[in-house]
Design a protein around this motif. Sequence first.
Motif, PDB file in Angstrom:
ATOM      1  N   LEU B 145       0.807  -1.213   0.000  1.00  0.00           N
ATOM      2  CA  LEU B 145       0.000   0.000   0.000  1.00  0.00           C
ATOM      3  C   LEU B 145       0.839   1.261   0.000  1.00  0.00           C
ATOM      4  CD1 LEU B 145      -2.848  -0.979   2.426  1.00  0.00           C
ATOM      5  CD2 LEU B 145      -2.895  -0.803  -0.032  1.00  0.00           C
ATOM      6  N   LEU B 146       2.167   1.139  -0.093  1.00  0.00           N
ATOM      7  CA  LEU B 146       3.023   2.320  -0.058  1.00  0.00           C
ATOM      8  C   LEU B 146       2.692   3.337  -1.148  1.00  0.00           C
ATOM      9  CD1 LEU B 146       5.510   3.763   1.120  1.00  0.00           C
ATOM     10  CD2 LEU B 146       6.888   2.482  -0.485  1.00  0.00           C
ATOM     11  N   PRO B 147       2.535   2.936  -2.424  1.00  0.00           N
ATOM     12  CA  PRO B 147       2.185   3.958  -3.426  1.00  0.00           C
ATOM     13  C   PRO B 147       0.845   4.601  -3.174  1.00  0.00           C
ATOM     14  CG  PRO B 147       2.630   1.842  -4.475  1.00  0.00           C
ATOM     15  CD  PRO B 147       2.770   1.634  -3.029  1.00  0.00           C
ATOM     16  N   LEU B 148      -0.110   3.810  -2.685  1.00  0.00           N
ATOM     17  CA  LEU B 148      -1.430   4.398  -2.414  1.00  0.00           C
ATOM     18  C   LEU B 148      -1.372   5.385  -1.263  1.00  0.00           C
ATOM     19  CD1 LEU B 148      -4.022   1.557  -2.825  1.00  0.00           C
ATOM     20  CD2 LEU B 148      -3.625   3.550  -4.221  1.00  0.00           C
ATOM     21  N   ASN B 149      -0.563   5.071  -0.233  1.00  0.00           N
ATOM     22  CA  ASN B 149      -0.442   6.008   0.887  1.00  0.00           C
ATOM     23  C   ASN B 149       0.166   7.327   0.433  1.00  0.00           C
ATOM     24  OD1 ASN B 149      -1.593   4.537   2.925  1.00  0.00           O
ATOM     25  ND2 ASN B 149       0.293   3.454   3.411  1.00  0.00           N
ATOM     26  N   ILE B 150       1.233   7.226  -0.385  1.00  0.00           N
ATOM     27  CA  ILE B 150       1.870   8.461  -0.865  1.00  0.00           C
ATOM     28  C   ILE B 150       0.900   9.233  -1.750  1.00  0.00           C
ATOM     29  CG2 ILE B 150       3.745   9.323  -2.288  1.00  0.00           C
ATOM     30  CD1 ILE B 150       5.409   6.997  -1.253  1.00  0.00           C
ATOM     31  N   LEU B 151       0.160   8.507  -2.590  1.00  0.00           N
ATOM     32  CA  LEU B 151      -0.802   9.172  -3.478  1.00  0.00           C
ATOM     33  C   LEU B 151      -1.890   9.870  -2.680  1.00  0.00           C
ATOM     34  CD1 LEU B 151      -1.307   9.411  -6.508  1.00  0.00           C
ATOM     35  CD2 LEU B 151      -2.951   7.587  -6.292  1.00  0.00           C
ATOM     36  N   SER B 152      -2.347   9.224  -1.602  1.00  0.00           N
ATOM     37  CA  SER B 152      -3.413   9.856  -0.824  1.00  0.00           C
ATOM     38  C   SER B 152      -2.897  11.098  -0.116  1.00  0.00           C
ATOM     39  CB  SER B 152      -3.989   8.865   0.163  1.00  0.00           C
ATOM     40  OG  SER B 152      -3.247   8.859   1.353  1.00  0.00           O
ATOM     41  N   GLU B 153      -1.624  11.084   0.316  1.00  0.00           N
ATOM     42  CA  GLU B 153      -1.052  12.302   0.904  1.00  0.00           C
ATOM     43  C   GLU B 153      -1.109  13.453  -0.099  1.00  0.00           C
ATOM     44  OE1 GLU B 153       0.880  13.056   3.770  1.00  0.00           O
ATOM     45  OE2 GLU B 153       0.159  11.225   4.717  1.00  0.00           O
ATOM     46  N   LEU B 154      -0.718  13.168  -1.344  1.00  0.00           N
ATOM     47  CA  LEU B 154      -0.668  14.244  -2.347  1.00  0.00           C
ATOM     48  C   LEU B 154      -2.065  14.694  -2.735  1.00  0.00           C
ATOM     49  CD1 LEU B 154       2.248  12.984  -4.555  1.00  0.00           C
ATOM     50  CD2 LEU B 154       2.264  14.759  -2.832  1.00  0.00           C
ATOM     51  N   THR B 155      -2.987  13.733  -2.956  1.00  0.00           N
ATOM     52  CA  THR B 155      -4.312  14.148  -3.432  1.00  0.00           C
ATOM     53  C   THR B 155      -5.094  14.881  -2.354  1.00  0.00           C
ATOM     54  OG1 THR B 155      -5.131  11.988  -2.880  1.00  0.00           O
ATOM     55  CG2 THR B 155      -4.570  12.376  -5.163  1.00  0.00           C
ATOM     56  N   ARG B 156      -4.879  14.515  -1.085  1.00  0.00           N
ATOM     57  CA  ARG B 156      -5.656  15.230  -0.075  1.00  0.00           C
ATOM     58  C   ARG B 156      -5.138  16.652   0.090  1.00  0.00           C
ATOM     59  NH1 ARG B 156      -3.863  12.202   5.511  1.00  0.00           N
ATOM     60  NH2 ARG B 156      -2.073  13.491   5.927  1.00  0.00           N
ATOM     61  N   THR B 157      -3.838  16.861  -0.106  1.00  0.00           N
ATOM     62  CA  THR B 157      -3.343  18.235  -0.102  1.00  0.00           C
ATOM     63  C   THR B 157      -3.909  19.008  -1.283  1.00  0.00           C
ATOM     64  OG1 THR B 157      -1.331  17.391   0.872  1.00  0.00           O
ATOM     65  CG2 THR B 157      -1.261  19.614   0.012  1.00  0.00           C
ATOM     66  N   PHE B 158      -3.930  18.347  -2.431  1.00  0.00           N
ATOM     67  CA  PHE B 158      -4.468  19.010  -3.625  1.00  0.00           C
ATOM     68  C   PHE B 158      -5.942  19.349  -3.444  1.00  0.00           C
ATOM     69  CE2 PHE B 158      -6.352  18.726  -7.898  1.00  0.00           C
ATOM     70  CZ  PHE B 158      -5.635  19.738  -8.498  1.00  0.00           C
ATOM     71  N   SER B 159      -6.705  18.407  -2.871  1.00  0.00           N
ATOM     72  CA  SER B 159      -8.129  18.684  -2.727  1.00  0.00           C
ATOM     73  C   SER B 159      -8.379  19.729  -1.654  1.00  0.00           C
ATOM     74  CB  SER B 159      -8.890  17.406  -2.420  1.00  0.00           C
ATOM     75  OG  SER B 159      -8.646  16.994  -1.116  1.00  0.00           O
ATOM     76  N   LEU B 160      -7.496  19.797  -0.645  1.00  0.00           N
ATOM     77  CA  LEU B 160      -7.605  20.872   0.346  1.00  0.00           C
ATOM     78  C   LEU B 160      -7.487  22.231  -0.327  1.00  0.00           C
ATOM     79  CD1 LEU B 160      -7.734  20.941   3.491  1.00  0.00           C
ATOM     80  CD2 LEU B 160      -5.295  21.221   3.472  1.00  0.00           C
ATOM     81  N   MET B 161      -6.515  22.317  -1.253  1.00  0.00           N
ATOM     82  CA  MET B 161      -6.308  23.574  -1.979  1.00  0.00           C
ATOM     83  C   MET B 161      -7.502  23.878  -2.886  1.00  0.00           C
ATOM     84  SD  MET B 161      -3.422  24.174  -4.828  1.00  0.00           S
ATOM     85  CE  MET B 161      -4.085  23.295  -6.208  1.00  0.00           C
ATOM     86  N   ILE B 162      -7.927  22.865  -3.669  1.00  0.00           N
ATOM     87  CA  ILE B 162      -8.954  23.100  -4.678  1.00  0.00           C
ATOM     88  C   ILE B 162     -10.300  23.396  -4.028  1.00  0.00           C
ATOM     89  CG2 ILE B 162     -10.246  21.915  -6.486  1.00  0.00           C
ATOM     90  CD1 ILE B 162      -7.675  22.966  -7.418  1.00  0.00           C
ATOM     91  N   ARG B 163     -10.553  22.788  -2.865  1.00  0.00           N
ATOM     92  CA  ARG B 163     -11.844  22.995  -2.201  1.00  0.00           C
ATOM     93  C   ARG B 163     -12.007  24.457  -1.804  1.00  0.00           C
ATOM     94  NH1 ARG B 163     -11.090  19.793   1.814  1.00  0.00           N
ATOM     95  NH2 ARG B 163     -11.793  18.044   0.580  1.00  0.00           N
ATOM     96  N   LEU B 164     -10.991  24.994  -1.124  1.00  0.00           N
ATOM     97  CA  LEU B 164     -11.071  26.397  -0.702  1.00  0.00           C
ATOM     98  C   LEU B 164     -11.147  27.322  -1.910  1.00  0.00           C
ATOM     99  CD1 LEU B 164     -10.960  28.309   1.668  1.00  0.00           C
ATOM    100  CD2 LEU B 164      -8.508  28.273   1.521  1.00  0.00           C
TER     101      LEU B 164
END
Lengths: 82, 223
Positions: B145-164
């Motif tokens: 699950l290492l790639p998925l964990n890293i991907l989720s770190e990046l996408t949640r930061t991106f969605s934090l930005m895009i949401r606001l």
Amino acid sequence: MELSLQAISIIGAAVAVSFGAIGPALGEGRAIAAAMDAIARQPESAGPLSRTLFVGLAMIETMAIYCLVIALLLLYANPFVS
Amino acid sequence: MDTNPLSPDILWHLGPVPISRPVVTTWGIMALLTLVCWLAFRRPDRPGGALRTALEIVVETIATQVHDIIRRDPWPFLPLLGTLFLFLVAANLSVIVPGLHPPTGHLETPAVLAVIVFLSAHYFGVRARGAGDYLRHYVQPSPLLLPLNILSELTRTFSLMIRLFGNIMSHEFVVAIVAFLAGLLLPIPFMLLGILIGLIQAYIFTVLAAVFIGAAVGSVETA
């Protein structure tokens, strides 16, 4: 009728926003209905419930906002229209 | 309606550095917040007046909320999260001042805030658990699950930005379109809705930042 790339982009943006809003709208409706149900059963747990509800709604809403971003990219920063 | 929400509007150039409108608004908000806090807390040894009491209530409320989310002592995280919340409230509510555009309605400010949250989550995680233990939670259920964990770190930061960005910017667009179509009085309910949206988005951003930091520190399991 001849469709230019700009016209197709505008149609694509409208389709992205309109269809992309359906799923999150249904999901948010279900989430809020479940939260209302839980608050009606246990009014004393309204505080933690509404906080979790807000976070969950933000997560669901992200999908709709992704569609909005795609639409904005198509309208304002289209890489295929110079 | 010819303004592009993705491109910065440059006010003037300071040497080689272009100064955009969100930067000016951000510095104005920072000066305002600093001034209010300085006025309230300039004499910390004496009992304070109404302003200081109100600010203390705000800080205590934020501390209680952060404690409910992270479930440990909130004060190490409060300088970041409290400042984030107060700045976001001021920035999102600057839409009701005529002539001001909220800096969160442009892509740069939410991007910087999301990067700050991303980096500080790692900082707090490493400081609370040690580097080895912190890095080990990326391979926690299984190394697959290492790639998925890293991907989720990046996408949640991106969605934090895009949401606001998406919420504040789309609200500005809606008000502009309604004012363009219907004239004077009809945009007022949409502006009221904008106040609600601004407050909720500031709250959601802060709560999500607290959840990410709490997950990195290791006290909450949700991410």
